[in-house]
Design an enzyme around this catalytic site. Structure first.
Site, mmCIF file in Angstrom:
data_model
loop_
_atom_site.group_PDB
_atom_site.id
_atom_site.type_symbol
_atom_site.label_atom_id
_atom_site.label_comp_id
_atom_site.label_asym_id
_atom_site.label_seq_id
_atom_site.Cartn_x
_atom_site.Cartn_y
_atom_site.Cartn_z
ATOM 1 C CB THR A 118 -0.940 0.097 1.114
ATOM 2 O OG1 THR A 118 -1.507 1.431 1.309
ATOM 3 C CG2 THR A 118 -0.168 -0.362 2.815
ATOM 4 C CD GLU A 126 -3.459 3.284 4.213
ATOM 5 O OE1 GLU A 126 -3.432 3.265 5.402
ATOM 6 O OE2 GLU A 126 -4.494 3.207 3.485
ATOM 7 C CE LYS A 156 0.094 -4.524 3.010
ATOM 8 N NZ LYS A 156 -0.217 -5.838 2.361
HETATM 9 P P1 NAD Z 1 -9.874 -7.613 2.344
HETATM 10 O O1 NAD Z 1 -9.587 -7.008 3.933
HETATM 11 O O2 NAD Z 1 -11.049 -7.149 1.567
HETATM 12 O O3 NAD Z 1 -9.401 -8.864 2.187
HETATM 13 C C1 NAD Z 1 -8.313 -9.291 2.644
HETATM 14 C C2 NAD Z 1 -8.484 -11.171 2.542
HETATM 15 O O4 NAD Z 1 -7.305 -11.824 2.965
HETATM 16 C C3 NAD Z 1 -9.557 -11.775 3.074
HETATM 17 O O5 NAD Z 1 -10.292 -12.481 1.896
HETATM 18 C C4 NAD Z 1 -9.239 -12.512 4.221
HETATM 19 O O6 NAD Z 1 -10.118 -13.600 4.375
HETATM 20 C C5 NAD Z 1 -7.812 -12.697 3.754
HETATM 21 N N1 NAD Z 1 -7.046 -13.383 5.001
HETATM 22 C C6 NAD Z 1 -7.012 -12.382 6.105
HETATM 23 N N2 NAD Z 1 -6.203 -13.120 7.054
HETATM 24 C C7 NAD Z 1 -5.817 -14.165 6.625
HETATM 25 C C8 NAD Z 1 -5.012 -15.361 6.830
HETATM 26 N N3 NAD Z 1 -4.348 -15.412 7.976
HETATM 27 N N4 NAD Z 1 -4.612 -16.248 5.917
HETATM 28 C C9 NAD Z 1 -4.994 -16.367 4.713
HETATM 29 N N5 NAD Z 1 -6.152 -15.344 4.440
HETATM 30 C C10 NAD Z 1 -6.477 -14.244 5.146
HETATM 31 O O7 NAD Z 1 -8.443 -6.601 1.527
HETATM 32 P P2 NAD Z 1 -8.054 -5.776 0.370
HETATM 33 O O8 NAD Z 1 -8.703 -4.468 0.605
HETATM 34 O O9 NAD Z 1 -8.611 -6.771 -0.875
HETATM 35 O O10 NAD Z 1 -6.522 -5.737 0.320
HETATM 36 C C11 NAD Z 1 -6.067 -6.797 -0.389
HETATM 37 C C12 NAD Z 1 -4.501 -6.354 -0.369
HETATM 38 O O11 NAD Z 1 -4.199 -5.191 -0.764
HETATM 39 C C13 NAD Z 1 -4.024 -6.184 1.268
HETATM 40 O O12 NAD Z 1 -2.679 -6.904 1.491
HETATM 41 C C14 NAD Z 1 -4.055 -4.476 1.315
HETATM 42 O O13 NAD Z 1 -2.706 -4.288 2.510
HETATM 43 C C15 NAD Z 1 -3.520 -4.287 -0.118
HETATM 44 N N6 NAD Z 1 -4.102 -3.032 -0.536
HETATM 45 C C16 NAD Z 1 -5.238 -2.511 -0.347
HETATM 46 C C17 NAD Z 1 -5.659 -1.264 -0.662
HETATM 47 C C18 NAD Z 1 -7.214 -0.940 -0.623
HETATM 48 O O14 NAD Z 1 -7.668 0.406 -0.969
HETATM 49 N N7 NAD Z 1 -7.991 -1.869 -0.149
HETATM 50 C C19 NAD Z 1 -5.001 -0.414 -1.245
HETATM 51 C C20 NAD Z 1 -3.529 -0.823 -1.472
HETATM 52 C C21 NAD Z 1 -3.111 -2.098 -1.043
HETATM 53 P P1 TYD Z 2 -10.823 4.096 4.646
HETATM 54 O O1 TYD Z 2 -11.729 3.572 3.391
HETATM 55 O O2 TYD Z 2 -10.859 3.447 5.958
HETATM 56 O O3 TYD Z 2 -9.086 4.165 3.916
HETATM 57 P P2 TYD Z 2 -7.684 4.380 4.486
HETATM 58 O O4 TYD Z 2 -7.879 4.810 5.823
HETATM 59 O O5 TYD Z 2 -7.080 3.261 4.291
HETATM 60 O O6 TYD Z 2 -7.475 5.609 3.664
HETATM 61 O O7 TYD Z 2 -10.802 5.719 4.770
HETATM 62 C C1 TYD Z 2 -10.691 6.745 3.776
HETATM 63 C C2 TYD Z 2 -10.566 7.889 4.269
HETATM 64 O O8 TYD Z 2 -11.950 8.202 4.693
HETATM 65 C C3 TYD Z 2 -9.696 8.135 5.418
HETATM 66 O O9 TYD Z 2 -9.176 9.609 5.437
HETATM 67 C C4 TYD Z 2 -10.930 8.185 6.722
HETATM 68 C C5 TYD Z 2 -12.058 8.648 6.211
HETATM 69 N N1 TYD Z 2 -13.231 7.742 6.611
HETATM 70 C C6 TYD Z 2 -14.134 8.649 7.289
HETATM 71 O O10 TYD Z 2 -14.220 10.024 7.269
HETATM 72 N N2 TYD Z 2 -15.268 8.168 7.898
HETATM 73 C C7 TYD Z 2 -15.641 6.691 7.840
HETATM 74 O O11 TYD Z 2 -16.393 5.925 8.590
HETATM 75 C C8 TYD Z 2 -14.243 5.861 7.168
HETATM 76 C C9 TYD Z 2 -14.509 4.503 7.119
HETATM 77 C C10 TYD Z 2 -13.418 6.444 6.713
#
Ligand code: NAD
Ligand code: TYD
Length: 349
Positions: free
Chosen positions: A130, A132, A159
């Site tokens: 990420t 972040e 991460k």
């Molecule tokens: P998510 O929370 O939707 O999915 C995570 C998945 O991992 C779930 O299916 C969960 O069951 C599985 N999981 C959790 N713990 C586990 C374990 N111990 N063993 C096996 N499986 C396990 O997350 P996401 O938003 O799809 O993110 C996926 C990846 O991408 C993560 O590594 C996250 O850090 C990275 N990422 C996410 C974002 C975002 O905006 N969501 C952005 C950049 C990077």
């Molecule tokens: P989020 O979707 O949790 O992603 P991240 O914190 O990983 O960027 O949040 C996106 C932005 O929205 C973040 O600045 C926090 C804000 N936020 C709210 O204001 N209210 C909420 O209920 C949530 C979940 C997030």
């Protein structure tokens, strides 16, 4: 080609599984997922019967299990997405993030190293991370691949730590790794704990929209389908040992994004203009809330030719339409334990 995708039942993982199965019918895709609250096999209905797809329920924190799995399956590649992924949960339960994100990643690295040995031809360990990890920006500048790591939340610290371990297995043991750091994703199948799906659900229910602080924090949003495409390009063409930033040059303050979302929702739901925005409620800020993320993805665009496919306005509209159409998916994931989560996370905020 046999690829292990971890976390394939989650939000981004399910898009990656679908993308690889649709794009590469000759590959075998194994999805390893623990099915935590965030994992949902309903995300994969479209592909679950394909002969080259398999699902294994398992936990990446179980190192012995992973060693056996890699011994049996002989994967050519790993795309590692399994993680605890929500910042707010990392504030209430940081240890779970250390265990899954750090130990789980090290277990996978160990299993890949043991299984591949010196036979590294065609092998690849792709770690999904990420933006972040880079910390928080002021009003100027963007994160590049050279930006020093400066994580603030337990999520981003875990991460960042996992990224360091992946690089250490490359530098010390010669494991053929590649890493990408992506900005905030949005789109279908995202669990409604994150901003966009949580607000869509609350607007449908006419519930308050809890905006943290003043709503001035800025995020850089990318459509999840474009992230999956970038992962494909990096998996196949990225250079071993390299890092690639992924993002669409698409910064929005939270409040501007919420206003756009409210306008789209009013139109789609046939509500009067301005009705959804009345639900906006400013609540206590998130502890350690990063002010601004902005990612410079020019290396990926220049070296591997990836570009995002749609505008944010279009992607957000498609996302709203998806949540309105898939009302059963949404009601299934927001019943039961989600109610307790919501009550605990937002009570007294
Ligand atoms: P998510 O929370 O939707 O999915 C995570 C998945 O991992 C779930 O299916 C969960 O069951 C599985 N999981 C959790 N713990 C586990 C374990 N111990 N063993 C096996 N499986 C396990 O997350 P996401 O938003 O799809 O993110 C996926 C990846 O991408 C993560 O590594 C996250 O850090 C990275 N990422 C996410 C974002 C975002 O905006 N969501 C952005 C950049 C990077
Ligand atoms: P989020 O979707 O949790 O992603 P991240 O914190 O990983 O960027 O949040 C996106 C932005 O929205 C973040 O600045 C926090 C804000 N936020 C709210 O204001 N209210 C909420 O209920 C949530 C979940 C997030």
């Amino acid at each position: 080609m046999h690829i292990l995708i971890t976390g394939g039942a989650g939000f981004i993982g399910s898009h990656v599984v679908r993308h690889f199965l649709n794009s590469y019918p000759s590959y075998t895709i194994t999805n390893l997922d623990k099915l935590t609250y965030a994992g949902n096999l309903a995300n994969l209905r479209e592909v679950e019967r394909l002969p080259n797809y398999r699902f294994i329920k398992g936990d990446i924190t179980d190192g012995d299990f992973l060693m056996r799995l890699f011994e049996e399956q002989r994967f050519d590649g790993v795309i590692h997405l399994a993680a605890e992924s929500h910042v707010d949960r990392s504030i209430t339960n940081p240890t779970a993030f250390v265990v899954t994100n750090v130990l789980g990643t090290v277990n996978l690295l160990n299993a890949a190293k043991a299984s591949w040995g010196a036979n590294l031809e065609g092998k690849r360990f792709y770690h999904i991370s990420t933006d972040e990890v880079y910390g928080s920006l002021g009003s100027e500048g963007m994160f590049t691949e050279e930006t020093p790591y400066d994580p603030h939340s337990p999520y981003s610290a875990s991460k960042a730590s996992s990224d360091h371990f992946v690089r250490a297995w490359h530098d010390t043991f010669g494991l053929p790794v590649v890493i990408s750091n992506c900005s905030n994703n949005y789109g279908s199948f995202q669990f409604p704990e994150k901003l966009i799906p949580l607000f869509i659900n609350n607007i449908i229910q006419k519930k308050p929209l809890p905006v943290y602080g003043k709503g001035e924090n800025i995020r850089d949003w990318l459509w999840v389908v474009d992230h999956a495409q970038a992962i494909d390009v990096i998996y196949h063409q990225g250079k071993t040992g390299e890092t690639y930033n992924i993002g669409g040059h698409n910064e929005w303050s939270n409040i501007a994004l919420i206003q756009l979302l409210c306008r789209i929702m009013d139109t789609k739901l046939g509500r009067a203009a301005g009705e959804s925005e009345k639900l906006v409620t400013y609540v206590t800020d998130r502890a350690g809330h990063d002010l601004r993320y902005a990612i410079d993805s020019s290396k990926l665009q220049r070296e591997l030719g990836w570009v995002p496919s749609i505008t944010f306005e279009k992607g957000l509209e498609l996302t709203v339409e998806w949540y309105l159409t898939e009302s059963e998916w949404l009601s299934n994931v927001t019943s039961g334990s989600y109610q307790c989560y919501y009550e605990e996370m937002y009570r007294g905020r």
